[in-house]
Design a protein around this motif. Structure first.
Motif, PDB file in Angstrom:
ATOM      1  N   ALA A  84       0.848  -1.193   0.000  1.00 24.27           N
ATOM      2  CA  ALA A  84       0.000   0.000   0.000  1.00 24.27           C
ATOM      3  C   ALA A  84       0.879   1.236   0.000  1.00 24.27           C
ATOM      4  O   ALA A  84       1.930   1.265   0.656  1.00 24.27           O
ATOM      5  N   VAL A  85       0.457   2.262  -0.737  1.00 25.99           N
ATOM      6  CA  VAL A  85       1.121   3.558  -0.761  1.00 25.99           C
ATOM      7  C   VAL A  85       0.036   4.615  -0.872  1.00 25.99           C
ATOM      8  O   VAL A  85      -0.843   4.517  -1.739  1.00 25.99           O
ATOM      9  N   GLY A  86       0.097   5.627  -0.023  1.00 26.21           N
ATOM     10  CA  GLY A  86      -0.911   6.680  -0.114  1.00 26.21           C
ATOM     11  C   GLY A  86      -0.846   7.628   1.050  1.00 26.21           C
ATOM     12  O   GLY A  86       0.052   7.542   1.912  1.00 26.21           O
ATOM     13  N   PRO A  87      -1.795   8.576   1.124  1.00 33.33           N
ATOM     14  CA  PRO A  87      -1.852   9.510   2.248  1.00 33.33           C
ATOM     15  C   PRO A  87      -2.073   8.749   3.553  1.00 33.33           C
ATOM     16  O   PRO A  87      -2.832   7.777   3.597  1.00 33.33           O
ATOM     17  N   ALA A  88      -1.422   9.197   4.610  1.00 35.26           N
ATOM     18  CA  ALA A  88      -1.564   8.516   5.896  1.00 35.26           C
ATOM     19  C   ALA A  88      -3.000   8.539   6.386  1.00 35.26           C
ATOM     20  O   ALA A  88      -3.447   7.597   7.053  1.00 35.26           O
ATOM     21  N   ALA A  89      -3.741   9.582   6.036  1.00 37.87           N
ATOM     22  CA  ALA A  89      -5.112   9.712   6.508  1.00 37.87           C
ATOM     23  C   ALA A  89      -6.038   8.653   5.922  1.00 37.87           C
ATOM     24  O   ALA A  89      -7.079   8.335   6.511  1.00 37.87           O
ATOM     25  N   SER A  90      -5.664   8.100   4.766  1.00 39.41           N
ATOM     26  CA  SER A  90      -6.560   7.148   4.106  1.00 39.41           C
ATOM     27  C   SER A  90      -5.912   5.802   3.813  1.00 39.41           C
ATOM     28  O   SER A  90      -6.504   4.958   3.148  1.00 39.41           O
ATOM     29  N   THR A  91      -4.693   5.595   4.305  1.00 42.04           N
ATOM     30  CA  THR A  91      -4.003   4.328   4.075  1.00 42.04           C
ATOM     31  C   THR A  91      -3.852   3.601   5.396  1.00 42.04           C
ATOM     32  O   THR A  91      -3.119   4.036   6.291  1.00 42.04           O
ATOM     33  N   ALA A  92      -4.533   2.502   5.529  1.00 38.18           N
ATOM     34  CA  ALA A  92      -4.550   1.769   6.795  1.00 38.18           C
ATOM     35  C   ALA A  92      -3.220   1.073   7.048  1.00 38.18           C
ATOM     36  O   ALA A  92      -2.618   0.496   6.145  1.00 38.18           O
ATOM     37  N   ILE A  93      -2.776   1.144   8.292  1.00 40.16           N
ATOM     38  CA  ILE A  93      -1.595   0.399   8.731  1.00 40.16           C
ATOM     39  C   ILE A  93      -2.085  -0.777   9.561  1.00 40.16           C
ATOM     40  O   ILE A  93      -2.723  -0.596  10.602  1.00 40.16           O
ATOM     41  N   PRO A  94      -1.835  -2.004   9.109  1.00 36.33           N
ATOM     42  CA  PRO A  94      -2.332  -3.172   9.848  1.00 36.33           C
ATOM     43  C   PRO A  94      -1.814  -3.212  11.279  1.00 36.33           C
ATOM     44  O   PRO A  94      -0.714  -2.725  11.585  1.00 36.33           O
ATOM     45  N   ALA A  95      -2.578  -3.787  12.146  1.00 33.89           N
ATOM     46  CA  ALA A  95      -2.186  -3.929  13.543  1.00 33.89           C
ATOM     47  C   ALA A  95      -0.912  -4.755  13.652  1.00 33.89           C
ATOM     48  O   ALA A  95      -0.714  -5.739  12.927  1.00 33.89           O
ATOM     49  N   GLY A  96      -0.042  -4.339  14.546  1.00 38.49           N
ATOM     50  CA  GLY A  96       1.191  -5.071  14.782  1.00 38.49           C
ATOM     51  C   GLY A  96       2.353  -4.655  13.906  1.00 38.49           C
ATOM     52  O   GLY A  96       3.472  -5.125  14.112  1.00 38.49           O
ATOM     53  N   PHE A  97       2.127  -3.798  12.911  1.00 39.21           N
ATOM     54  CA  PHE A  97       3.215  -3.343  12.052  1.00 39.21           C
ATOM     55  C   PHE A  97       4.066  -2.308  12.790  1.00 39.21           C
ATOM     56  O   PHE A  97       3.531  -1.424  13.467  1.00 39.21           O
ATOM     57  N   GLU A  98       5.360  -2.438  12.657  1.00 37.80           N
ATOM     58  CA  GLU A  98       6.254  -1.410  13.182  1.00 37.80           C
ATOM     59  C   GLU A  98       6.156  -0.172  12.296  1.00 37.80           C
ATOM     60  O   GLU A  98       5.969  -0.283  11.079  1.00 37.80           O
ATOM     61  N   VAL A  99       6.291   0.994  12.901  1.00 34.83           N
ATOM     62  CA  VAL A  99       6.156   2.239  12.154  1.00 34.83           C
ATOM     63  C   VAL A  99       7.449   3.040  12.232  1.00 34.83           C
ATOM     64  O   VAL A  99       7.961   3.309  13.324  1.00 34.83           O
TER      65      VAL A  99
END
Length: 412
Positions: A54-69
């Motif tokens: 996935a690539v996109g604006p942070a406001a509309s791009t979900a980050i799955p649970a458990g992913f390091e940021v």
């Protein structure tokens, strides 16, 4: 920024291991330069199992649970060095770590870069720290045909693990760099071209008995011998399986390379090309791609007419081009394409085009644009993180991700 720094410091012990598994990572950037569309302000890149999902604006791009940021001011694709000798030429500059050139014969297309590439060479790690994630490396200038090149990621314990293309191009060289002395061949430009033609004609005719130097062999029994390794490689060039990468800087040598392409219908890539701005019409008409010399190369000898603005001239003419680190005969034996692109951006080339010349354009020219060079869904998770404008000398590369693994943590 603090969040990213803390995470990178904690992760460094485990992710630098070559065998580490791809991580589940989301990378946030105040600016995300995907090189596949407009800049994304406050964007995010999500990487799962080594690939971008996935690539996109942070406001509309979900980050799955458990992913390091991870977070950074500027996020770009991992940088692509379109022509290098790193991994063959080592930083010690001693005979034991200088495998980029074998001077025992002028024509040796059968030498494979993967057989000499050292992924543990400190220069590979050094370049990686600046965001370079892919290198097109191999045998360098100094012989008429010095060998084959390969394309590798800047990670891996072995050459096989690092390689993404084991046989990429065949490296040839025209002009003073590939001339010999004391009556040995080739001693002139005309002899260089004659030897190249002979190598191609011998391969085309299946004549394994005739050496590239052009001396005939009248032994009829040789006709039934299997083709030599040299002949097999040159047949691959004739068949379009391997491009011929010709290093040529003077205008007359560039024209000789274009003439060879026309005569044999081969896939030709120009390398160096310091006087290419004098021949934009001819290069464009030939449909040739160009891997330009580093703008900061020392301007003497056949580079005396090199220009900081050649990239802008190529772009204006519509000629596909990329920048490279090239071969350096002095320590540390390599340049950094990030710095070279920055000079081009300060001398006529737009900021975006300069970044493209060491990302997506470089990837396309060396034939791996489907995997690297841009941040797009399905491509390799190769990302460079910066604490400011990558082309500003006060900025630093603060993190590098390759195939979904954090592989560099230091600010460099």
């Amino acid at each position: 920024m603090k969040r990213m720094t803390n995470y990178l410091a904690a992760a460094s012990a485990l992710v630098l291991a070559a065998g580490a598994q791809a991580q589940d990572i989301a990378i946030k950037g105040e600016q995300v330069h995907t090189m596949a569309g407009p800049v994304i302000e406050n964007g995010v890149v999500v990487i799962d199992d080594g690939k971008i999902v996935a690539v996109g604006p942070a406001a509309s791009t979900a980050i799955p649970a458990g992913f390091e940021v991870l977070e950074a001011k500027v996020v770009t694709p991992g940088l692509v060095d379109a022509r290098s000798v790193v991994g063959l030429a080592g930083y010690l500059n001693q005979p034991h770590d200088q495998d980029q050139l074998d001077e025992s014969a002028p024509v040796q297309p059968h030498l494979r870069a993967i057989d000499a590439y050292n992924p543990q060479e400190p220069l590979v790690e050094w370049l990686r720290g600046f965001g370079v994630t892919t290198v097109h490396t191999g045998h360098g200038p100094g012989a008429l045909v010095s060998g084959q090149t390969m394309i590798a990621k800047t990670i891996g314990n072995t050459a096989d693990a690092a390689a993404i293309v084991e046989r990429a191009m065949v490296a040839a060289n025209l002009g003073p760099m590939a001339l010999t002395e004391r009556g040995k061949s080739p001693g002139t430009r005309a002899k260089q071209m004659a030897m190249l033609r002979q190598a191609l004609i011998s391969a085309k005719q299946g004549d394994a008995a005739k050496p590239a130097g052009g001396r005939s062999n009248d032994d009829k029994s040789n006709a039934d011998k299997p083709p030599t390794l040299e002949t097999q490689v040159m047949r691959d060039v004739l068949a379009g399986k391997l491009p011929l990468l010709v290093t040529a800087n003077r205008a007359q040598d560039i024209m000789s390379a274009l003439r060879l392409k026309q005569e044999f219908g081969i896939d030709l890539v120009l390398d160096g090309a310091s006087e290419a701005y004098l021949l934009t019409d001819e290069i464009k008409a030939a449909g040739v791609k160009v891997i330009l010399h580093p703008p900061m190369t020392r301007q003497y000898g056949e580079f005396e007419n090199a220009s900081f603005t050649t990239g802008e001239a190529m772009r204006a003419a519509g000629i596909p081009f990329a920048y490279q680190s090239s071969y350096e005969g002095y320590v540390p034996k390599t340049r950094v394409v990030l710095f070279e692109a920055a000079i081009a951006a300060a001398n006529g080339l737009s900021w975006n085009d300069a970044l493209a010349s060491v990302t997506i354009d470089a990837a396309r020219i060396i034939g791996v644009g489907d995997r690297v060079g841009s941040l797009e869904i399905g491509k390799d998770g190769d990302v460079a993180l910066f604490d400011g404008d990558p082309f500003e000398y006060t900025s630093h590369a603060v993190g590098v991700v390759i195939d979904g693994k954090v592989v560099s943590t230091a600010s460099q």
